[in-house]
Scaffold this active site. Structure first.
Site, short mmCIF file in Angstrom:
data_model
loop_
_atom_site.label_atom_id
_atom_site.label_comp_id
_atom_site.label_asym_id
_atom_site.label_seq_id
_atom_site.Cartn_x
_atom_site.Cartn_y
_atom_site.Cartn_z
N SER A 12 -12.20 24.67 -61.96
CA SER A 12 -10.78 24.49 -62.23
C SER A 12 -10.34 25.52 -63.27
CB SER A 12 -10.50 23.07 -62.74
OG SER A 12 -9.12 22.84 -62.84
N ASP A 13 -9.10 25.96 -63.14
CA ASP A 13 -8.54 26.88 -64.12
C ASP A 13 -7.05 26.62 -64.22
OD1 ASP A 13 -9.28 29.32 -65.82
OD2 ASP A 13 -7.43 29.93 -64.84
N GLN A 14 -6.48 26.89 -65.38
CA GLN A 14 -5.07 26.58 -65.59
C GLN A 14 -4.38 27.65 -66.43
OE1 GLN A 14 -3.78 23.35 -68.40
NE2 GLN A 14 -3.02 22.43 -66.52
#
Length: 198
Positions: free
Chosen positions: A68-70
């Site tokens: 996951s990345d944001q």
């Protein structure tokens, strides 16, 4: 059930994944998180989420790896973690009275068959107009240096907002659990039918 690996050392993502009551381990992926020139936010977070999962593939055969990345977008510009007070002040000044969109990339990699599922979830945060005293007071209390957008919505950061809009509030904290649940079910792992972690 294949073992789950969360490709992250984030305590926030770990706490979110624990909500699904599935056994998992965490490991730190070695990835270059530098954006490509002109890369849109949606493409960036999907690429990085996939890179994080794939970085651990060699260590975890027969596993389901979650990446996951944001990032957030303020005034059309991709913004990441502030890492320091002065940057956090600037981010909150820019966000004041604005809608800030968070893009969270999510990848589920099955290393048993090399299947990969990747998506991007968005979440809009409408900031109320903030005074400099409010910005300073918030940052001194919560010190959100490792949070995209310079706030923690699960804490005192909620006081900065006028309203929130999105499919899954977990997306804002960094792991879209609704989308992840759908991906896990497609891989034969249903949180409601697997024996829960005790």
């Amino acid at each position: 059930m294949p073992q789950l690996v969360l490709a992250s050392t984030s305590s926030y993502r770990r706490a979110l994944l624990e909500k699904l009551q599935l056994p998992f381990i965490t490991d730190a992926p070695e990835t270059d998180e530098t954006p490509h020139a002109g890369e849109p936010a949606e493409a960036l977070v999907q690429r990085l989420a996939s890179a994080k999962a794939q970085a651990l593939a060699g260590r975890y055969p027969q596993h389901l790896i979650i990446g996951s990345d944001q990032v957030c977008v303020i005034d059309g510009k991709i913004t990441g973690k502030p890492l320091q007070y002065s940057t956090a002040v600037k981010q909150l000044q820019q966000a004041s009275g604005q809608c800030v969109t968070f893009y969270t990339g999510l990848t589920l990699l099955n290393t048993a068959n090399n299947s990969i599922n990747c998506t991007c979830e968005t979440f809009d945060v409408y900031f109320r107009t903030l005074s400099q005293a409010e910005i300073d007071g918030y940052l001194l209390r919560e010190q959100p240096w490792n949070c995209a957008g310079s706030f923690k919505s699960e804490g005192l950061g909620i006081t900065l907002f006028e309203r929130l809009a999105g499919r899954d509030p977990n997306t804002l904290i960094g792991l879209p659990l609704i989308a992840l649940t759908q991906m896990l079910i497609e891989q034969g792992v249903n949180p409601l039918t697997v024996k829960p972690v005790e």
